[in-house]
Design an enzyme around this catalytic site. Structure first.
Site, PDB file in Angstrom:
ATOM      1  N   SER A  69       0.710  -1.549  -0.072  1.00  0.00           N
ATOM      2  CA  SER A  69      -0.018   0.007   0.118  1.00  0.00           C
ATOM      3  C   SER A  69       0.920   1.427  -0.123  1.00  0.00           C
ATOM      4  CB  SER A  69      -0.839  -0.032   1.210  1.00  0.00           C
ATOM      5  OG  SER A  69      -1.836   1.309   1.244  1.00  0.00           O
ATOM      6  N   TYR A 126      -3.501  -0.821   9.721  1.00  0.00           N
ATOM      7  CA  TYR A 126      -3.457  -1.335   8.666  1.00  0.00           C
ATOM      8  C   TYR A 126      -2.223  -0.857   7.855  1.00  0.00           C
ATOM      9  CZ  TYR A 126      -4.497  -1.429   3.441  1.00  0.00           C
ATOM     10  OH  TYR A 126      -4.276  -1.718   2.143  1.00  0.00           O
TER      11      TYR A 126
END
Length: 254
Positions: free
Chosen positions: A147, A160
Site C-alpha cells: 500500500s 493497517y
C-alpha cells in the site's frame, strides 16, 4: 501466446477489486489462475465467469485466512485444482493480495482489531509463502500487494499501515533469501483504487473528488492500473528486478 502462457498462478483475495483485476490480467496473458476467496462464492464465481468469457482458464480455491488450518486448507484445494486441470502441483506465480482494512486512529485501536489485521494481512501471508515454497518452481515469482500507506502517513488506518509496512520488510528479506533459486520477490503499492473496500470513502461526488486529488492524474485508480504492473512483475521481462516495492498509486502525494 501471452507472456505467461503455460504458467500457473495463485491469486489470493481474487473474488473482487484489485485481486479480480490481477486474476483476469494473468489469465489474459495465458496463465492458469487459481482464484482464491474467503467466503464470497458469488463474487468468486463472477471472477471465474469473466476469465472464461475472455478465453482464459481458472478454478476456485476457498479458504478463510487468519484462522487455524487456513494454509493447509488452501494448498490442498490448490493442488486438487491443478490436478483437475491436468497439470502438476507446481506453481509459477504467487500473488499475495488478500487482506482486510480497518480504519482506526491510534486512540481507536483495540487489541481485537490489531490481532485480526495482523492475522490476515501479515501472519497468514508469511505462512502461505512458507508453505508455497514447496510448490513454487525455481525462477518463479512472488508478488505482494502492499500500500502507498507505507510511504504516505495515513493515521486514519494506523494498524493497517503497520501490516503493510511489515509486508514491505518481508518482501525485502525474502528476495535475498530466494535469490539463489532465481525467484524474484516484489511488491506493488496502490493508493486509492475504485473497489468495494473504499466505497464508503467515495460515497459522494465531493468525497470521490478528494480521493482523486491525491493522484497527480486527478483520478481514482482502477484495478487494471495495478494488475498491469503485477503482470509485468510476473513475466520474464522482470527477471532483473527483486526486493522492490513498485509504487502504483498514480503519483499520490508527490
Amino acid at each position: 501466446m501471452g507472456t505467461l502462457s503455460g504458467k500457473t498462478a495463485l491469486v489470493t483475495g481474487a473474488s473482487r477489486g484489485i485481486g479480480r483485476g490481477i486474476a483476469r490480467k494473468l489469465a489474459q496473458e495465458g496463465a492458469l489462475v487459481a482464484v482464491h476467496y474467503g467466503g464470497n462464492e458469488v463474487a468468486a464465481r463472477g471472477t471465474l465467469a469473466l476469465i472464461e468469457e475472455e478465453g482464459g482458464r481458472a478454478f476456485p480455491v476457498r479458504a478463510e485466512l487468519g484462522v487455524p488450518g487456513d494454509v493447509e486448507a488452501l494448498y490442498a484445494q490448490l493442488e486438487d485444482g491443478l490436478a483437475g486441470s491436468s497439470v502438476g502441483p507446481e506453481l509459477d506465480i504467487l500473488v499475495n493480495n488478500a487482506g482486510m482494512s480497518g480504519s482506526a486512529r491510534i486512540h481507536e485501536v483495540t487489541p481485537e482489531l490489531f490481532d485480526r489485521l495482523f492475522a490476515v494481512n501479515t501472519k497468514s501471508l508469511l505462512f502461505l509463502v512458507q508453505r508455497g515454497l514447496k510448490n513454487l518452481r525455481d525462477g518463479g515469482r512472488i508478488i505482494n500487494v502492499s500500500s502507498a500507506a507505507t510511504r504516505i502517513a495515513y493515521p486514519e488506518s494506523v494498524v493497517y499501515s503497520m501490516t503493510k509496512g511489515a509486508l514491505d520488510t518481508f518482501t525485502l528479506a525474502l528476495a535475498k533469501e530466494l535469490g539463489g533459486r532465481g525467484i524474484t520477490v516484489n511488491a506493488v503499492g496502490p493508493g486509492f483504487v475504485e473497489t468495494d473496500m473504499n466505497a464508503g470513502k467515495r460515497a459522494t461526488p465531493e468525497a470521490a473528488a478528494q480521493l482523486a486529488g491525491w493522484s497527480v492524474f486527478n483520478r481514482i485508480g482502477q484495478p487494471s492500473d495495478v494488475a498491469e504492473v503485477v503482470a509485468f512483475l510476473a513475466s520474464d521481462a522482470s527477471r532483473w528486478i527483486t526486493g522492490q516495492c513498485i509504487d502504483t498509486s498514480g503519483g499520490s502525494r508527490l
